[in-house]
Design a protein around this motif. Structure first.
Motif, PDB file in Angstrom:
ATOM      1  N   THR A  81       0.804  -1.220   0.000  1.00 38.04           N
ATOM      2  CA  THR A  81       0.000   0.000   0.000  1.00 38.04           C
ATOM      3  C   THR A  81       0.838   1.272   0.000  1.00 38.04           C
ATOM      4  O   THR A  81       0.277   2.358   0.035  1.00 38.04           O
ATOM      5  CB  THR A  81      -0.940   0.033   1.219  1.00 38.04           C
ATOM      6  OG1 THR A  81      -0.158  -0.067   2.407  1.00 38.04           O
ATOM      7  CG2 THR A  81      -1.951  -1.091   1.161  1.00 38.04           C
ATOM      8  N   GLY A  82       2.144   1.158  -0.032  1.00 36.54           N
ATOM      9  CA  GLY A  82       3.004   2.337  -0.035  1.00 36.54           C
ATOM     10  C   GLY A  82       2.926   3.072  -1.362  1.00 36.54           C
ATOM     11  O   GLY A  82       2.353   2.598  -2.341  1.00 36.54           O
ATOM     12  N   SER A  83       3.527   4.271  -1.402  1.00 34.69           N
ATOM     13  CA  SER A  83       3.466   5.071  -2.622  1.00 34.69           C
ATOM     14  C   SER A  83       4.818   5.215  -3.305  1.00 34.69           C
ATOM     15  O   SER A  83       4.901   5.797  -4.378  1.00 34.69           O
ATOM     16  CB  SER A  83       2.908   6.456  -2.304  1.00 34.69           C
ATOM     17  OG  SER A  83       3.711   7.083  -1.340  1.00 34.69           O
ATOM     18  N   SER A  84       5.885   4.681  -2.699  1.00 36.14           N
ATOM     19  CA  SER A  84       7.202   4.734  -3.330  1.00 36.14           C
ATOM     20  C   SER A  84       7.812   3.339  -3.324  1.00 36.14           C
ATOM     21  O   SER A  84       7.387   2.468  -2.563  1.00 36.14           O
ATOM     22  CB  SER A  84       8.116   5.708  -2.575  1.00 36.14           C
ATOM     23  OG  SER A  84       8.322   5.249  -1.262  1.00 36.14           O
ATOM     24  N   ILE A  85       8.794   3.143  -4.169  1.00 34.76           N
ATOM     25  CA  ILE A  85       9.444   1.836  -4.260  1.00 34.76           C
ATOM     26  C   ILE A  85      10.311   1.646  -3.012  1.00 34.76           C
ATOM     27  O   ILE A  85      11.218   2.440  -2.765  1.00 34.76           O
ATOM     28  CB  ILE A  85      10.292   1.735  -5.537  1.00 34.76           C
ATOM     29  CG1 ILE A  85       9.396   1.926  -6.749  1.00 34.76           C
ATOM     30  CG2 ILE A  85      11.012   0.403  -5.595  1.00 34.76           C
ATOM     31  CD1 ILE A  85      10.130   2.008  -8.043  1.00 34.76           C
ATOM     32  N   PRO A  86      10.037   0.597  -2.224  1.00 34.73           N
ATOM     33  CA  PRO A  86      10.771   0.410  -0.971  1.00 34.73           C
ATOM     34  C   PRO A  86      12.081  -0.342  -1.201  1.00 34.73           C
ATOM     35  O   PRO A  86      12.311  -0.912  -2.272  1.00 34.73           O
ATOM     36  CB  PRO A  86       9.807  -0.451  -0.160  1.00 34.73           C
ATOM     37  CG  PRO A  86       9.155  -1.288  -1.206  1.00 34.73           C
ATOM     38  CD  PRO A  86       8.999  -0.392  -2.406  1.00 34.73           C
TER      39      PRO A  86
END
Length: 102
Positions: A81-86
């Motif tokens: 659900t994040g918005s950036s590539i982890p």
């Protein structure tokens, strides 16, 4: 990841989302259902990540973390659900937090 560990089939997935327990962490939302066999599902939103390369990288990272963790007798759907590539450590801490809540 071995083929017998992948959650497939519409009826199995619908059953997991209908009756499973929700657990979330900083970047990952998970649905968990106790079962006789261990199976995993990994999903990343194509609305947030337009490029398939980015979605596949996130799914590869989640698969690698779950490969190292021992979870017995559950069906789990991991949804990023994040918005950036982890990076690897962020995914690892999120999945370990979810597993510790179980």
């Amino acid at each position: 990841m071995k083929k017998n560990l992948i959650l497939k089939g519409k009826s199995e997935i619908d059953n997991l989302f209908a009756t499973g327990v929700s657990v979330s962490s900083e970047f990952i939302f998970a649905k968990v259902l106790s079962s006789d066999s261990t199976k995993f599902l990994f999903a990343v939103s194509s609305k947030k990540f337009k490029r398939a390369v980015d979605r596949n990288r996130i799914k590869r990272l989640m698969r690698e973390v779950t490969r190292k963790v021992d979870v017995g007798g559950v069906k789990i759907a991991f949804i990023y659900t994040g918005s950036s590539i982890p990076n690897y450590s962020e995914i690892e801490s999120s999945i370990n937090m979810i597993i510790s809540k179980l």
